[in-house]
Scaffold this motif. Structure first.
Motif, PDB file in Angstrom:
ATOM      1  N   UNK A   1       0.825  -1.205   0.000  1.00 25.08           N
ATOM      2  CA  UNK A   1       0.000   0.000   0.000  1.00 25.08           C
ATOM      3  C   UNK A   1       0.861   1.258   0.000  1.00 25.08           C
TER       4      UNK A   1
ATOM      5  N   UNK B   1     -10.651  -7.988 -17.992  1.00 24.65           N
ATOM      6  CA  UNK B   1      -9.971  -6.714 -18.243  1.00 24.65           C
ATOM      7  C   UNK B   1      -9.349  -6.190 -16.956  1.00 24.65           C
TER       8      UNK B   1
ATOM      9  N   UNK C   1      -2.446   8.392 -10.385  1.00 26.10           N
ATOM     10  CA  UNK C   1      -3.232   9.561 -10.037  1.00 26.10           C
ATOM     11  C   UNK C   1      -2.311  10.631  -9.490  1.00 26.10           C
TER      12      UNK C   1
ATOM     13  N   UNK D   1      -5.898  14.003 -12.487  1.00 23.89           N
ATOM     14  CA  UNK D   1      -6.848  12.899 -12.501  1.00 23.89           C
ATOM     15  C   UNK D   1      -6.160  11.573 -12.698  1.00 23.89           C
ATOM     16  N   UNK D   2      -6.849  10.653 -13.331  1.00 21.14           N
ATOM     17  CA  UNK D   2      -6.330   9.310 -13.572  1.00 21.14           C
ATOM     18  C   UNK D   2      -5.774   9.216 -14.981  1.00 21.14           C
TER      19      UNK D   2
ATOM     20  N   UNK E   1      -4.073   6.361 -17.588  1.00 20.84           N
ATOM     21  CA  UNK E   1      -3.888   4.925 -17.730  1.00 20.84           C
ATOM     22  C   UNK E   1      -2.457   4.610 -18.167  1.00 20.84           C
TER      23      UNK E   1
ATOM     24  N   UNK F   1      -2.969  -1.627 -19.928  1.00 22.66           N
ATOM     25  CA  UNK F   1      -4.160  -2.409 -19.694  1.00 22.66           C
ATOM     26  C   UNK F   1      -4.007  -3.787 -20.334  1.00 22.66           C
TER      27      UNK F   1
ATOM     28  N   UNK G   1       0.386   8.077  -6.878  1.00 23.30           N
ATOM     29  CA  UNK G   1      -0.561   7.118  -6.303  1.00 23.30           C
ATOM     30  C   UNK G   1      -1.030   6.221  -7.443  1.00 23.30           C
TER      31      UNK G   1
ATOM     32  N   UNK H   1      -3.244   2.966  -8.979  1.00 19.84           N
ATOM     33  CA  UNK H   1      -4.435   2.144  -8.807  1.00 19.84           C
ATOM     34  C   UNK H   1      -4.486   1.054  -9.863  1.00 19.84           C
TER      35      UNK H   1
ATOM     36  N   UNK I   1     -19.457  -1.544 -17.734  1.00 19.94           N
ATOM     37  CA  UNK I   1     -19.723  -0.239 -17.143  1.00 19.94           C
ATOM     38  C   UNK I   1     -18.964  -0.007 -15.857  1.00 19.94           C
ATOM     39  N   UNK I   2     -18.781  -1.022 -15.063  1.00 18.76           N
ATOM     40  CA  UNK I   2     -18.169  -0.782 -13.770  1.00 18.76           C
ATOM     41  C   UNK I   2     -16.761  -1.337 -13.712  1.00 18.76           C
ATOM     42  N   UNK I   3     -15.841  -0.461 -13.354  1.00 18.61           N
ATOM     43  CA  UNK I   3     -14.492  -0.903 -13.038  1.00 18.61           C
ATOM     44  C   UNK I   3     -14.371  -0.969 -11.524  1.00 18.61           C
TER      45      UNK I   3
ATOM     46  N   UNK J   1     -11.862  -0.920  -8.398  1.00 25.25           N
ATOM     47  CA  UNK J   1     -10.527  -0.399  -8.113  1.00 25.25           C
ATOM     48  C   UNK J   1      -9.944  -1.006  -6.848  1.00 25.25           C
ATOM     49  N   UNK J   2      -8.631  -1.198  -6.870  1.00 24.71           N
ATOM     50  CA  UNK J   2      -7.921  -1.544  -5.660  1.00 24.71           C
ATOM     51  C   UNK J   2      -7.784  -0.322  -4.765  1.00 24.71           C
ATOM     52  N   UNK J   3      -7.220  -0.494  -3.558  1.00 22.02           N
ATOM     53  CA  UNK J   3      -7.139   0.597  -2.587  1.00 22.02           C
ATOM     54  C   UNK J   3      -6.030   1.599  -2.878  1.00 22.02           C
TER      55      UNK J   3
END
Lengths: 112, 113
Positions: free
Chosen positions: B9, B31, B37, B42-43, B45, B48, B88, B90, B100-102, B104-106
């Motif tokens: 972490x 996927x 970040x 923002x994020x 990529x 992938x 940071x 992710x 639709x939904x990804x 995420x890890x912590x």
């Protein structure tokens, strides 16, 4: 390339409504998303809207989409301290194989 | 419990010392992706993967490597970390690229001195 823009900060009083805005450039956007990131945690999907919809409501959350102006908003009714987080707007399109384009995130600050 | 786990972490390291950040998901997702970040950006990529042995560059792949030998794991490798990779990180997974939904890890907070 395509872009998604958001204000970096929004401050509201507890109990008021919060409106977080997002603009995007991709005219072929298919889906638009709102994710929430609480302090020290990963992102979680809040809601999403298909581009042929104008509005979506889910309990305290209302998403409005103005496709002509490429403007998306997230309204949180009766904002609570637990709503303190960073809210990310993202969009995807079939043209880009549904790769998400992310905004920079809006930090929602709740004043007592 | 359905989840994406990342380790470590938190990590503080020195320039040039190879490191690996692990990512694992237990949802049988095809996927997986890595993001960094940074404040105000923002994020973004990094890489992938659409399935086992299939990886591709994201928006900011320079200085990173990945592998996908098993469906559940997607490690991020920094062969020679530099201070500009302080960020940071992710890991995320979803059923497919268009899902639709990804999930995420912590997050992994990396500092390179």
């Amino acid at each position: 390339g395509e872009d998604v823009e958001q204000s970096l900060f929004l401050s509201v009083r507890e109990g008021d409504s919060s409106v977080i805005n997002c603009t995007y450039t991709d005219s072929s956007s298919t889906y638009l998303y709102w994710y929430k990131q609480e302090p020290g945690a990963g992102l979680q999907l809040l809601t999403y809207i298909f581009s042929n919809m104008d509005m979506k409501q889910d309990q305290r959350l209302t998403v409005l989409l103005n496709k002509k102006d490429k403007h998306l908003s997230l309204r949180i009714a009766d904002t609570q301290t637990g709503d303190s987080a960073i809210y990310f707007c993202a969009e995807s399109s079939q043209d880009s194989n549904y790769q998400l384009i992310w905004g920079a995130g809006t930090k929602l600050i709740i004043k007592p | 419990e359905a989840q994406v786990t990342q380790n470590p972490r938190y990590l503080i390291t020195v320039t040039g010392k190879k490191l690996t950040v692990t990512c694992s998901q237990n949802m049988n997702h095809e996927y997986m992706s890595w993001y960094r970040q940074d404040p105000g950006l923002g994020l973004r990529q990094i890489y992938y993967s659409m399935n086992v042995e299939v990886t591709d560059k994201g928006d900011v792949p320079e200085g990173y490597k990945v592998s996908r030998k098993e469906k559940r794991n997607f490690p991020l490798i920094l062969e020679s970390p530099s201070p500009n990779q302080t960020s940071l990180y992710f890991c995320a997974s979803s059923l497919s690229q268009g899902a639709h939904e990804q999930y995420f890890g912590p997050g992994t907070r990396l500092t390179v001195t």
